[in-house]
Write a protein that holds these residues in place. Structure first.
Motif, PDB file in Angstrom:
ATOM      1  N   SER A 106       0.826  -1.203   0.000  1.00  0.00           N
ATOM      2  CA  SER A 106       0.000   0.000   0.000  1.00  0.00           C
ATOM      3  C   SER A 106       0.864   1.258   0.000  1.00  0.00           C
ATOM      4  CB  SER A 106      -0.931   0.002   1.206  1.00  0.00           C
ATOM      5  OG  SER A 106      -0.195   0.027   2.425  1.00  0.00           O
ATOM      6  N   ARG A 107       2.048   1.179   0.606  1.00  0.00           N
ATOM      7  CA  ARG A 107       2.950   2.331   0.598  1.00  0.00           C
ATOM      8  C   ARG A 107       3.439   2.641  -0.814  1.00  0.00           C
ATOM      9  NH1 ARG A 107       6.876   1.656   5.957  1.00  0.00           N
ATOM     10  NH2 ARG A 107       5.284   2.243   7.517  1.00  0.00           N
ATOM     11  N   LEU A 108       3.791   1.611  -1.550  1.00  0.00           N
ATOM     12  CA  LEU A 108       4.234   1.820  -2.924  1.00  0.00           C
ATOM     13  C   LEU A 108       3.106   2.369  -3.790  1.00  0.00           C
ATOM     14  CD1 LEU A 108       6.452  -1.341  -3.531  1.00  0.00           C
ATOM     15  CD2 LEU A 108       7.208   1.010  -3.187  1.00  0.00           C
ATOM     16  N   THR A 109       1.889   1.869  -3.556  1.00  0.00           N
ATOM     17  CA  THR A 109       0.744   2.365  -4.316  1.00  0.00           C
ATOM     18  C   THR A 109       0.517   3.844  -4.063  1.00  0.00           C
ATOM     19  OG1 THR A 109      -0.315   0.185  -4.281  1.00  0.00           O
ATOM     20  CG2 THR A 109      -1.725   2.089  -4.702  1.00  0.00           C
ATOM     21  N   ILE A 239      -3.104   3.417 -10.907  1.00  0.00           N
ATOM     22  CA  ILE A 239      -2.774   2.206 -10.154  1.00  0.00           C
ATOM     23  C   ILE A 239      -2.663   1.012 -11.087  1.00  0.00           C
ATOM     24  CG2 ILE A 239      -3.652   0.593  -8.425  1.00  0.00           C
ATOM     25  CD1 ILE A 239      -4.874   2.987  -6.976  1.00  0.00           C
ATOM     26  N   LEU A 240      -3.594   0.903 -12.022  1.00  0.00           N
ATOM     27  CA  LEU A 240      -3.558  -0.220 -12.972  1.00  0.00           C
ATOM     28  C   LEU A 240      -2.350  -0.132 -13.894  1.00  0.00           C
ATOM     29  CD1 LEU A 240      -7.350  -0.474 -13.902  1.00  0.00           C
ATOM     30  CD2 LEU A 240      -6.038  -1.988 -12.420  1.00  0.00           C
ATOM     31  N   THR A 241      -1.989   1.082 -14.312  1.00  0.00           N
ATOM     32  CA  THR A 241      -0.804   1.234 -15.162  1.00  0.00           C
ATOM     33  C   THR A 241       0.454   0.849 -14.398  1.00  0.00           C
ATOM     34  OG1 THR A 241      -1.871   3.025 -16.384  1.00  0.00           O
ATOM     35  CG2 THR A 241       0.514   2.833 -16.581  1.00  0.00           C
ATOM     36  N   ALA A 242       0.562   1.298 -13.142  1.00  0.00           N
ATOM     37  CA  ALA A 242       1.718   0.930 -12.324  1.00  0.00           C
ATOM     38  C   ALA A 242       1.765  -0.572 -12.100  1.00  0.00           C
ATOM     39  CB  ALA A 242       1.658   1.670 -10.989  1.00  0.00           C
ATOM     40  N   ALA A 243       0.593  -1.170 -11.858  1.00  0.00           N
ATOM     41  CA  ALA A 243       0.551  -2.622 -11.683  1.00  0.00           C
ATOM     42  C   ALA A 243       0.929  -3.344 -12.970  1.00  0.00           C
ATOM     43  CB  ALA A 243      -0.842  -3.046 -11.226  1.00  0.00           C
ATOM     44  N   GLY A 244       0.502  -2.789 -14.124  1.00  0.00           N
ATOM     45  CA  GLY A 244       0.870  -3.388 -15.397  1.00  0.00           C
ATOM     46  C   GLY A 244       2.364  -3.340 -15.648  1.00  0.00           C
ATOM     47  N   TRP A 259       2.113  -4.566  -5.845  1.00  0.00           N
ATOM     48  CA  TRP A 259       0.991  -5.461  -6.105  1.00  0.00           C
ATOM     49  C   TRP A 259       1.058  -6.072  -7.498  1.00  0.00           C
ATOM     50  CZ3 TRP A 259      -3.130  -1.655  -3.754  1.00  0.00           C
ATOM     51  CH2 TRP A 259      -2.991  -1.661  -2.363  1.00  0.00           C
ATOM     52  N   GLY A 260       1.414  -5.294  -8.508  1.00  0.00           N
ATOM     53  CA  GLY A 260       1.506  -5.842  -9.861  1.00  0.00           C
ATOM     54  C   GLY A 260       2.586  -6.895  -9.977  1.00  0.00           C
ATOM     55  N   ALA A 261       3.742  -6.646  -9.361  1.00  0.00           N
ATOM     56  CA  ALA A 261       4.821  -7.633  -9.382  1.00  0.00           C
ATOM     57  C   ALA A 261       4.430  -8.890  -8.618  1.00  0.00           C
ATOM     58  CB  ALA A 261       6.089  -7.018  -8.794  1.00  0.00           C
ATOM     59  N   ALA A 283      -6.618  -6.411  -3.707  1.00  0.00           N
ATOM     60  CA  ALA A 283      -6.216  -5.098  -3.190  1.00  0.00           C
ATOM     61  C   ALA A 283      -6.302  -4.036  -4.280  1.00  0.00           C
ATOM     62  CB  ALA A 283      -4.796  -5.176  -2.625  1.00  0.00           C
ATOM     63  N   ILE A 284      -5.827  -4.354  -5.480  1.00  0.00           N
ATOM     64  CA  ILE A 284      -5.917  -3.414  -6.597  1.00  0.00           C
ATOM     65  C   ILE A 284      -7.373  -3.111  -6.921  1.00  0.00           C
ATOM     66  CG2 ILE A 284      -5.463  -3.124  -9.067  1.00  0.00           C
ATOM     67  CD1 ILE A 284      -2.924  -4.761  -8.690  1.00  0.00           C
ATOM     68  N   LEU A 285      -8.225  -4.136  -6.921  1.00  0.00           N
ATOM     69  CA  LEU A 285      -9.642  -3.951  -7.219  1.00  0.00           C
ATOM     70  C   LEU A 285     -10.309  -3.031  -6.209  1.00  0.00           C
ATOM     71  CD1 LEU A 285     -12.301  -4.700  -8.685  1.00  0.00           C
ATOM     72  CD2 LEU A 285     -12.427  -6.712  -7.204  1.00  0.00           C
ATOM     73  N   ILE A 286     -10.078  -3.286  -4.926  1.00  0.00           N
ATOM     74  CA  ILE A 286     -10.752  -2.512  -3.873  1.00  0.00           C
ATOM     75  C   ILE A 286     -10.293  -1.054  -3.886  1.00  0.00           C
ATOM     76  CG2 ILE A 286     -10.992  -2.264  -1.375  1.00  0.00           C
ATOM     77  CD1 ILE A 286     -10.841  -5.321  -1.184  1.00  0.00           C
ATOM     78  N   VAL A 287      -8.983  -0.833  -4.002  1.00  0.00           N
ATOM     79  CA  VAL A 287      -8.470   0.535  -3.993  1.00  0.00           C
ATOM     80  C   VAL A 287      -8.925   1.292  -5.243  1.00  0.00           C
ATOM     81  CG1 VAL A 287      -6.372   1.932  -4.052  1.00  0.00           C
ATOM     82  CG2 VAL A 287      -6.511  -0.046  -2.536  1.00  0.00           C
TER      83      VAL A 287
END
Length: 309
Positions: A106-109, A239-244, A259-261, A283-287
């Motif tokens: 969550s800190r990285l997000t 968030i989705l781009t960072a996860a991608g 989270w993406g990694a 976590a990605i979905l909820i945030v």
């Protein structure tokens, strides 16, 4: 005495809601209070705000909330354990507690979201307001540059920048910020073109204010509500781009609990040990849902059309 005490909250409300404020501070507080009341009418927006507050608290107190280290695991005895009382979200292929890694993730997000907003929003606001107010060849040049950035999908453009800059969370933030400002510039330009011919702008011009002062002190504040709403709604996409990028190995590098990694490392076990990828995915979905709900609520609360309803 009891009557005065019981009427104190009502007096404060009347002071905020008065149609004849005695000072600028009272007027600003009154507008803020009215906006908050409209925001509270949207229950889903309050849910989004609650999710965001929980995210902030989780990131702030990750050291206290995480039961285990997010980096060190028991590879010998605790590899790929199913969710249990000891490990609520199970463990990954390195024997690390997934709940702890999600908490620290969550800190990285927040790091990515806040930095992208700090970099992209002011750039887009400045380019859009200058373009809309100046007009002419300045407007044409700035908007053609904006169109070039908008012509490419955001993720593809971010991949190109990260490939040039090199993998890493800092370069990922910079790449996402570079690709995120054009929509803000478009919104700011459209808002500026509706304001620049207004009577109060003409009055400021007659008082001798420079174009830069007019843009910075008078037009930019008027564009802020629309920009805030758009930034909030874009947080889910960021968030989705960072996860991608993290999923492709171009964002945060191991052993950072991004989270993406985490989803990328868990895709190998998706059929048998589904929890490895499911926890960070949830976590990605909820945030992302929280930011979307909050953005919808802010859009309704900050919309001037809602004031008369």
């Amino acid at each position: 005495m009891s009557d005065m005490t019981s009427n104190a909250p009502l007096s404060w409300r009347e002071w905020l809601m008065t149609e004849r404020p005695a000072s600028r501070m009272q007027a600003r507080l009154g507008r803020t209070y009215t906006t908050w009341l409209r925001f509270c009418e949207n229950k889903l927006a309050l849910v989004g705000l609650l999710i965001l507050v929980l995210l902030l608290l989780t990131a702030a107190f990750a050291d206290l909330l995480a039961p285990y280290s997010p980096y060190i695991g028991n590879l010998k005895d605790e590899r790929l354990l199913a969710p249990s009382a000891l490990h609520w979200f199970g463990t990954d292929d390195q024997g690390r507690d997934i709940l702890s890694r999600v908490i620290y993730g969550s800190r990285l997000t927040l790091f990515v979201v806040i930095l992208v907003a700090i970099i992209a929003a002011p750039v887009g606001l400045l380019i859009g307001t200058v373009s809309g107010y100046a007009g002419g060849w300045i407007d044409a040049v700035l908007m053609r540059i904006t169109d070039i950035f908008l012509a490419f999908p955001k993720l593809v453009l971010a991949l190109a920048f990260v490939a040039a800059l090199g993998p890493g969370i800092e370069n990922a933030v910079l790449a996402i910020a570079i690709t995120s400002w054009p929509p803000y510039a478009r919104i700011a330009r459209a808002e500026t073109m509706t304001f620049r011919n207004a009577d109060y702008i003409s009055a400021v011009q007659l008082m001798g204010a420079s174009p830069m002062r007019i843009v910075l002190r008078h037009i930019m504040p008027l564009c802020m509500p629309s920009l805030i709403v758009r930034v909030t709604l874009d947080m889910a996409g960021i968030i989705l781009t960072a996860a991608g990028l993290g999923f492709l190995g171009l964002g945060a590098q191991p052993p950072l609990p991004e989270w993406g990694a985490m989803i990328a490392s868990g895709r190998r076990f998706i059929l048998d040990q589904w929890w490895v990828a499911a926890a960070p995915g949830a976590a990605i979905l909820i945030v992302s849902l929280g930011f979307n709900l909050l953005g919808d609520g802010l859009r309704d609360a900050l919309d001037p059309k809602e004031e008369g309803r």
